[in-house]
Design a protein around this motif. Structure first.
Motif, short mmCIF file in Angstrom:
data_model
loop_
_atom_site.label_atom_id
_atom_site.label_comp_id
_atom_site.label_asym_id
_atom_site.label_seq_id
_atom_site.Cartn_x
_atom_site.Cartn_y
_atom_site.Cartn_z
N TRP A 63 0.84 -1.19 0.00
CA TRP A 63 0.00 0.00 0.00
C TRP A 63 0.88 1.24 0.00
O TRP A 63 1.98 1.23 0.54
N GLY A 64 0.37 2.31 -0.54
CA GLY A 64 1.16 3.53 -0.52
C GLY A 64 0.37 4.72 -1.04
O GLY A 64 -0.79 4.59 -1.43
N GLY A 65 1.04 5.87 -1.03
CA GLY A 65 0.45 7.08 -1.59
C GLY A 65 -0.79 7.53 -0.85
O GLY A 65 -0.93 7.38 0.35
N LEU A 66 -1.74 8.07 -1.63
CA LEU A 66 -2.96 8.60 -1.05
C LEU A 66 -3.71 7.53 -0.27
O LEU A 66 -4.35 7.81 0.75
N LEU A 67 -3.61 6.28 -0.73
CA LEU A 67 -4.27 5.18 -0.04
C LEU A 67 -3.83 5.11 1.41
O LEU A 67 -4.65 5.03 2.32
N LEU A 125 7.37 4.27 5.84
CA LEU A 125 6.15 3.96 5.10
C LEU A 125 6.03 4.96 3.95
O LEU A 125 6.51 6.08 4.05
N PHE A 126 5.35 4.53 2.90
CA PHE A 126 5.22 5.41 1.75
C PHE A 126 3.83 6.04 1.71
O PHE A 126 2.94 5.53 1.04
N ASP A 127 3.64 7.11 2.43
CA ASP A 127 2.40 7.85 2.29
C ASP A 127 2.55 8.76 1.08
O ASP A 127 3.52 8.66 0.33
N LEU A 128 1.61 9.68 0.90
CA LEU A 128 1.66 10.57 -0.25
C LEU A 128 3.01 11.30 -0.35
O LEU A 128 3.66 11.32 -1.40
N LEU A 129 3.44 11.87 0.78
CA LEU A 129 4.70 12.60 0.77
C LEU A 129 5.88 11.63 0.60
O LEU A 129 6.85 11.95 -0.09
N GLY A 130 5.78 10.46 1.20
CA GLY A 130 6.84 9.46 1.08
C GLY A 130 7.02 9.03 -0.36
O GLY A 130 8.15 8.88 -0.85
N ILE A 131 5.91 8.84 -1.07
CA ILE A 131 5.98 8.49 -2.49
C ILE A 131 6.63 9.62 -3.27
O ILE A 131 7.44 9.40 -4.18
N GLY A 132 6.30 10.86 -2.89
CA GLY A 132 6.91 12.01 -3.55
C GLY A 132 8.41 12.01 -3.38
O GLY A 132 9.16 12.23 -4.32
#
Lengths: 367, 389, 343
Positions: free
Chosen positions: A157-161, A312-319
Motif C-alpha cells: 500500500w502507498g500514496g494517497l491510499l 512507510l510510503f504515504d503521499l509525501l513518502g511516495i513524492g
C-alpha cells in the motif's frame, strides 16, 4: 439600469474597503502589485510555460532531461510529466495493478460512508448510517483481501491510499477511545481520572514521531512471542493513541459546557450514571465539541505524513521516492507543490466544514 | 445477608466506585506486569542487554552543528546535551519568529483594507492546511539548491549566500567589551526602575512622560557611549573562501534555516488566528468608548485592546508554542541534529539501546512541554492580574 | 497471568501475522516462505527492477537459502529495511535472516544479539568527490563538507580517519542513500562517504557518472555479510553453508549451466556438495546434518548460480556498477574469498 446600481454599489464598497484613506489607497496599490506579480509568476510556472506530457519541441517527456527547462536554460516552467508518470504510485503506492479496482471501489464508497456523519439532512440517512458502520469491514476486506479476493499485504500500500487509511481509520478508532478518556478524566473516581490524566498528558507532551518510533521499534518487544503486527498497523496504533488524547481534550471541553444542573436533574429523576451520560450529557457535549474535533482531525491528517520517517510510503513518502530516482531528482518543486495541493484540498474542505458547523451551532442555539 | 451485600455492591455508589477502581488498578497492574515480563523475556531471548552504562561510553561520531564543543571522543551523554540544546535553539528561535509573524499577520487580517487582509487570509489558509513536514522539506530543498559554494552570492560585501548556508562576519570581542555588555544590562535595569518611578509620578500628578522614548534612549545610548569610551573593543572576522569552504565568520546552516522557516511560518498561521479572534473578542464598545475619549488608534490598540486580548490569546498561544517545540523533532527529515536525530537516532543505532533512549527522549520532551506550560501559565496569571487591577 | 497472555495472543492473532522464534527452520517450512531483510534499494546488491523483482548479490544469498530449504529459489519474501531498523526487525522475528550490506562487527555479533554467518562481499569505506574538484587523495580533504548516511559504522570510521590525520570536516548526516545522493549532487557537500560498493552503485545512477571519482583510500574494513538471530545455531548453519556452497561451487568450477554434468565428477568434494555421495554407509547424503534434503546445494547452484555468476551478473565489470573482483576474488586468484572444506 441595474448595472449602474451595481457599479454604484461597487464604488461605495471599494470606497469603504479599499480607498478610505491615503494609507489604505497605498496598501491597495501595493497589494494589487503583489498579487499581480505572484500570480503571474506562479501561473507562468505552473501553466503557461509548463510542460505537461511533451516539451516545447513536442517530444514526449520520459525523464528530466527532456523537460523544456533542461533543453532551454532560459525557461523555467514546471515539468508535470513526473506527476503523470508516477501518478499511479501517488494514488495507490505499489498496489498490484490487476487488483487496483478494489482501491478505486473503496475511494468511491468512502464519500457515501461519510456523508451521513457529516450532514444530518441526507435522504435515507438511517440506511446510510448502517452502511457507515459496515464500511470499515467492507473496506478492509476489499483492500487487504480475504475469501475469494487475493491478499495484498500492507507493504504494497502507498500514496494517497495510506494517507487516507491512516487518517480515516485513526480518527474513527480514536473516537470511542477519546469519549472513554474524556469521561474518565471527569469521573469522580480518583484513580480512573488520574490514569486518564496521565495518559492524555503524556501523549500530548511528546512528539508524534517518538510515538511512531516506539510503536515501530518497540511494540514487538512488548508483545508476546508470535505476535508481530505489520508496519502499517504499528503506525496506526501510534496515530490512534495520539489522536485519542487530543480528541479527548476536545470532548472534555464539550462536557464542561453542560450545566451541572442538568446532570443533577437527570440523576434525581432516577437515571443512572450511564443513562444520564448516554441520553443527556453526551449528545449535547458531542454536538458542541464537533468543531474542535474536526480541527484536531485536520491536524492528524497532516501529521500522517510523518510516517515517511519510519519508512512507510504515504503521499509525501511516495513524492520523496520519486525524487530519489535520479532521472527526476531536480523536480522537487513539482512534486512538493502537487503533494501540498492534494493535502490542501482535503484539509481546507475539512476546515470549511468545521466553520459551517460552528455557524450552525450558533444559529441553533440562538433559535 | 449475602443478598444485602450484593445489593450494596450494585446500588451503593461509594462501594461500587471502590470496587470498580480496585478492578481497574488490578487490570492495569496485570497489564504492566505482563508487558514488562514479556519485554524482559524478549530482551533476554534476543540477547539484548539493558542499562544506562552506554551514556558514559564515547559516542564515536561527530556532530558539526553544535552549541557546545563536541568531538567523536565525547560521550553519548554529551551527544544528548548537544541534541537538547539544538532542539531548544530551533524551538526558541522558532517561537520568537512565529510570534512576531503571527501577531503581524493577525493584525493585518483585521485591516480595513479588503485586499490587504485577504492576502493574509490566503497565506494563513495555505500554510495551515499543508503538513509542516512537507513545508520543512520544501524549504530545505529550496535552500540546498541555492548556488553552490564556489558561486556563492555576495551581498553587503561580507555576506555570502550559498547552499551551505548564509555566511556573515563574526564579531570578535576584545578586552574591555565586557564593560559595554555590563553597561547595557545596567541600562536596562535602570530604565525599568525609571519607568516605575515615572508611572507612579504620572498616576499621582496626571502629567504624562514620553516613557517609551526615554527608556529606548537610555538603553541604546549607554552602551554606545561606553563602546567609544573603551576604544571600540570589537572587530569582525570576515568569511573567506578557502579550499572547500568559507573559513572564519559565522554561518547559518541550511538544515537549521529550513527548520526555522518551516516551523515559524507554519506556526505563525495558527498564532495569527488566535491573535485575530483574541482582538475580536475585545468588545467593540470598549474600542469605541476609548476612541470617543480621544485616544489615538495606536494607543487604543496598545492600552485597551492588546492587554485585554492577551488574556484570551495566551492559552491557545501556549498550545501553539508546545506544538512548535514538538514539531522541532522533525529535524530528522532534513538532517538537522536535534534530539531525535542525533541522540535518538545515531546514538540509538550505535548502541542498540532502543528502550532506554526512547524513554530519555520522551521524558525530555515531557519536561520541555511542562516547562513551557508552567512559564506560560505564570505569564497568563500576570496578565490576568494586571487586567483585573 | 497465563490466561491473560493467551487471551492477548488470541485477540491479537486475529489481526496480526504470526511469527515465532523457536526453531526458525520449522517456522520457515511451515510458512512455505523465507522472509529475508533486504536493502530498501541499493543497485547491484538489492534493488527491485522495473518488473518489481529483487536483484543483487545480497538478495541472491536469500534466494540460495530458499533454494536450499524449499528447493525453490523464488520462495522468498523480501522485507526492505532501513539501516536504522534492520537489527530490530531481525531481533523481533519479523524476518528470518538479514542480507543487506551489513558490516560484521564485534558489537553487532555479540551485544546486539545477532549472529553473522559469513562474508559475501569484502568492502571498505571510501570517498567520492566530483572530478571537477581536482582532488586525488582523501588526505586532501581537510575542511570539506562530508555527506554521511547515518546508522552505520560509517560515521565512526569517518571521525576516526579525519582525527587520525589531524583534519577537520563538516558532517552532514542524512538518513537514507537517496537523500545522500540528493544532497551530494546538489553540492551541499563536497564528499560522499559510505562503503565503496555503495559509492559505485550510487554513481551508476547519476546522470553523468564520469563526473565523479571514487578516491583510492579505503579507510575501513567492512566485511559485509548475512546475519541471523543469535541462539538458533541450526538455522545459522543453514544460512552459513548456503553461502559457502556458492563459494565452493566457484572454486570447483560448478556453474548453473554445468551443474548436472558435474554430478559425474571424480572430485569427491564435488560429489559431496551435489548430494551424490553419502555419509559413510548411512544411505543418506550430507543434507541430513543440516536438516535439509541432499540436493540442497545442487538446487542453489542450479537456480541461483555460484558466487562468481552472481557477482558478474549484478556488480561485475560488465554491469553499470562496474566493480572489479579485487579482494572478493577467490584466495587462489589473489583475493581473500575462502570457504571451509565441504566434508
Amino acid at each position: 439600469m441595474s448595472s449602474i446600481v451595481y457599479s454604484n454599489k461597487f464604488l461605495i464598497w471599494s470606497k469603504k474597503n479599499l480607498f478610505s484613506s491615503w494609507i489604505n489607497t497605498l496598501l491597495t496599490v501595493l497589494s494589487i502589485y503583489f498579487i499581480y506579480e505572484v500570480s503571474v509568476f506562479f501561473l507562468d510556472w505552473a501553466v503557461f510555460k509548463a510542460d505537461f506530457l511533451t516539451n516545447f519541441r513536442g517530444e514526449r517527456i520520459i525523464d528530466r532531461t527532456f523537460c523544456s527547462k533542461n533543453i532551454e536554460p532560459g525557461s523555467y516552467g514546471a515539468c508535470w510529466a513526473i506527476i503523470h508518470v508516477r501518478f499511479y504510485q501517488f494514488m495507490y503506492g505499489f498496489y498490484p495493478a490487476a487488483e487496483v479496482w478494489r482501491v478505486n471501489l473503496v475511494f468511491f464508497l468512502l464519500p457515501f460512508a461519510l456523508v451521513a456523519i457529516f450532514f444530518d439532512k441526507v435522504p435515507f440517512r438511517k440506511y446510510l448510517l448502517y452502511f457507515t458502520l459496515a464500511f470499515p469491514f467492507i473496506a478492509f476486506y476489499l483492500l487487504y483481501g480475504g475469501p475469494s479476493l487475493t491478499t495484498v499485504g500492507t507493504n504494497k500500500w502507498g500514496g494517497l491510499l495510506v494517507t487516507l487509511f491512516l487518517g480515516v481509520t485513526g480518527i474513527a478508532l480514536a473516537f470511542p477511545l477519546s469519549i472513554a478518556l474524556a469521561l474518565g478524566r471527569r469521573s469522580n473516581m480518583p484513580i480512573i481520572s488520574l490514569l486518564c490524566v496521565i495518559f492524555i498528558e503524556f501523549i500530548r507532551g511528546v512528539p508524534l514521531i517518538t510515538l511512531l518510533f516506539t510503536a515501530n521499534v518497540m511494540l514487538p518487544l512488548f508483545l508476546p512471542d508470535g505476535v508481530s503486527p505489520d508496519n502499517l498497523l504499528r503506525a496506526l496504533v501510534a496515530v490512534t493513541l495520539f489522536q485519542s488524547a487530543y480528541m479527548a481534550e476536545a470532548i472534555r471541553g464539550g462536557l464542561q459546557a453542560i450545566p451541572r444542573g442538568q446532570i443533577e436533574a437527570a440523576r434525581s429523576m432516577g437515571l443512572t450514571y450511564w443513562q444520564s451520560t448516554r441520553k443527556i450529557v453526551l449528545p449535547q457535549a458531542l454536538r458542541i465539541s464537533i468543531p474542535p474535533i474536526v480541527n484536531t482531525s485536520i491536524g492528524l491528517f497532516k501529521d500522517t505524513s510523518l510516517v515517511l520517517i519510519i519508512g512507510l510510503f504515504d503521499l509525501l513518502g511516495i513524492g520523496r521516492a520519486a525524487l530519489a530516482d535520479m532521472t527526476w531528482t531536480k523536480l522537487y518543486y513539482e512534486v512538493y507543490v502537487f503533494v501540498a495541493i492534494v493535502f490542501f484540498i482535503f484539509c481546507f474542505a475539512m476546515s470549511r466544514y468545521s466553520l459551517y458547523l460552528e455557524k450552525k451551532l450558533k444559529t441553533d442555539n440562538s433559535s | 445477608m449475602q443478598n444485602n451485600f450484593l445489593r450494596k455492591l450494585i446500588f451503593d455508589e461509594k462501594i461500587r466506585s471502590i470496587v470498580i477502581q480496585t478492578l481497574v488498578i488490578g487490570f492495569f497492574a496485570l497489564l504492566v506486569y505482563s508487558i514488562s515480563q514479556t519485554t524482559a523475556y524478549n530482551l533476554e531471548k534476543r540477547g539484548i542487554g539493558t542499562g544506562f552504562e552506554f551514556l558514559g561510553m564515547s559516542a564515536g561520531y561527530d556532530i558539526s552543528f553544535s552549541l557546545i564543543d563536541f568531538t567523536s571522543k565525547d560521550t553519548h551523554l554529551r551527544a544528548y546535551y548537544v541534541g537538547v540544546l539544538n532542539t531548544l535553539l530551533v524551538s526558541i528561535c522558532g517561537i520568537f519568529l512565529a510570534t512576531i509573524l503571527g501577531f503581524l499577520v493577525g493584525i493585518i487580517r483585521l485591516s480595513s483594507n479588503w485586499l490587504f487582509r485577504n492576502i493574509a487570509y490566503v497565506y494563513v489558509e495555505f500554510t495551515r492546511n499543508v503538513p509542516v513536514l512537507l513545508q520543512i522539506i520544501l524549504w530545505y530543498s529550496i535552500l540546498i539548491h541555492l548556488p553552490k559554494i564556489k558561486k556563492a552570492i555576495q551581498f553587503f560585501e561580507y555576506f555570502y549566500l550559498s547552499n551551505r548556508g548564509l555566511y556573515s562576519p563574526a564579531p570578535i570581542f576584545k578586552e574591555g567589551f565586557s564593560v559595554v555588555t555590563w553597561s547595557f544590562i545596567l541600562a536596562i535595569i535602570f530604565s525599568f526602575f525609571l519607568r516605575k518611578f515615572l508611572k507612579n509620578k504620572q498616576n499621582q500628578t496626571g502629567k504624562q512622560f514620553p516613557i517609551f522614548s526615554i527608556m529606548s534612549a537610555i538603553i541604546i545610548f549607554t552602551p554606545v557611549v561606553f563602546f567609544y569610551i573603551m576604544g571600540m573593543p570589537l572587530e569582525f572576522e570576515h568569511p573567506i573562501l578557502k579550499g572547500f569552504n568559507f573559513k572564519g565568520g559565522m554561518v547559518i546552516r541550511p538544515e537549521f534555516a529550513g527548520m526555522l522557516l518551516g516551523l515559524s511560518i507554519y506556526t505563525a498561521a495558527f498564532i495569527s488566528e488566535t491573535v485575530r479572534s483574541g482582538i475580536i473578542a475585545v468588545s467593540k464598545g470598549q474600542r469605541e468608548a476609548s476612541q470617543a475619549l480621544g485616544l489615538k488608534s495606536s494607543l487604543v490598540m496598545r492600552l485597551i485592546v492588546i492587554p485585554q486580548a492577551l488574556r484570551v490569546i495566551i492559552p491557545p498561544l501556549t498550545s501553539q508554542y508546545l506544538n512548535l517545540t514538538k514539531n522541532s523533532s522533525l529535524g530528522i527529515a532534513i538532517g538537522y541534529s536535534d534530539l531525535v536525530h542525533g541522540f535518538g537516532g545515531i546514538s540509538l543505532n550505535q548502541t542498540g539501546k532502543a528502550i532506554e533512549i526512547m524513554l530519555i527522549v520522551m521524558v525530555t520532551y515531557l519536561i520541555m512541554s511542562l516547562t513551557i506550560s508552567v512559564l506560560m501559565n505564570f505569564y497568563n496569571r500576570m496578565v490576568q492580574f494586571k487586567g483585573n487591577a | 497471568m497465563r490466561q491473560l497472555k493467551s487471551l492477548l495472543m488470541a485477540l491479537t492473532l486475529v489481526l496480526f501475522t504470526s511469527t515465532s522464534f523457536a526453531a526458525t527452520l520449522d517456522d520457515v517450512k511451515a510458512r512455505g516462505m523465507l522472509k529475508c531483510g533486504s536493502n530498501t534499494g541499493l543497485a547491484g546488491f538489492g534493488l527491485p527492477n522495473d518488473a518489481g523483482v529483487w536483484e543483487g548479490i545480497d538478495v541472491d544469498v536469500c534466494r540460495a537459502v530458499a533454494a536450499a530449504v524449499f528447493g525453490d529459489a523464488t520462495k522468498v519474501e523480501f522485507v526492505p529495511t532501513t539501516s536504522k531498523v534492520r537489527f530490530t526487525v531481525l531481533q523481533s522475528g519479523e524476518i528470518d535472516m538479514l542480507s543487506r550490506n551489513t558490516t560484521w562487527t564485534l558489537q553487532r555479533d555479540v551485544e546486539l544479539g545477532l549472529e553473522f554467518v559469513g562474508v559475501n562481499y569484502y568492502d571498505g569505506q571510501g570517498f567520492m568527490v566530483p572530478a571537477s574538484l581536482g582532488v586525488s587523495s582523501a588526505s586532501e580533504l581537510d575542511g570539506a563538507s562530508v555527506c554521511i548516511q547515518v546508522g552505520t559504522t560509517t560515521e565512526m570510521n569517518l571521525a576516526d580517519y579525519f582525527s587520525a590525520n589531524g583534519m577537520s570536516y563538516e558532517a552532514v548526516p542524512v538518513e537514507t542513500n537517496s537523500e545522500a545522493d540528493a544532497a551530494y549532487t546538489a553540492g551541499r557537500c563536497d564528499v560522499y562517504t559510505t562503503d565503496a560498493s555503495g559509492l559505485y552503485a550510487s554513481r551508476a545512477g547519476y546522470p553523468d557518472p564520469s563526473a565523479h571519482v571514487v578516491l583510492p583510500e579505503i579507510v575501513s574494513k567492512e566485511p559485509l555479510g548475512p546475519s541471523v538471530r543469535h541462539g538458533d545455531g541450526a538455522w545459522a548453519d543453514i544460512v552459513r553453508w548456503s553461502l559457502n556452497a556458492m563459494i565452493i561451487a566457484e572454486e570447483k568450477g560448478i556453474t548453473s549451466s554445468n551443474v548436472d554434468e558435474m554430478k559425474n565428477s571424480k572430485d569427491p568434494e564435488v560429489l559431496r556438495l551435489l548430494g551424490v555421495a553419502q555419509v559413510g554407509d548411512t544411505g543418506a547424503g550430507y543434507g541430513q546434518w543440516l536438516g535439509l534434503s541432499d540436493d540442497w546445494a545442487y538446487q542453489i547452484i542450479k537456480q541461483v548460480g555460484n558466487y562468481s555468476e552472481s557477482f558478474e551478473k549484478h556488480i561485475g565489470p560488465n554491469t553499470p556498477i562496474n566493480i572489479q573482483r579485487g579482494l572478493n576474488a577467490l584466495y587462489k586468484d589473489g583475493g581473500i574469498l575462502y570457504a571451509p572444506p565441504f566434508r
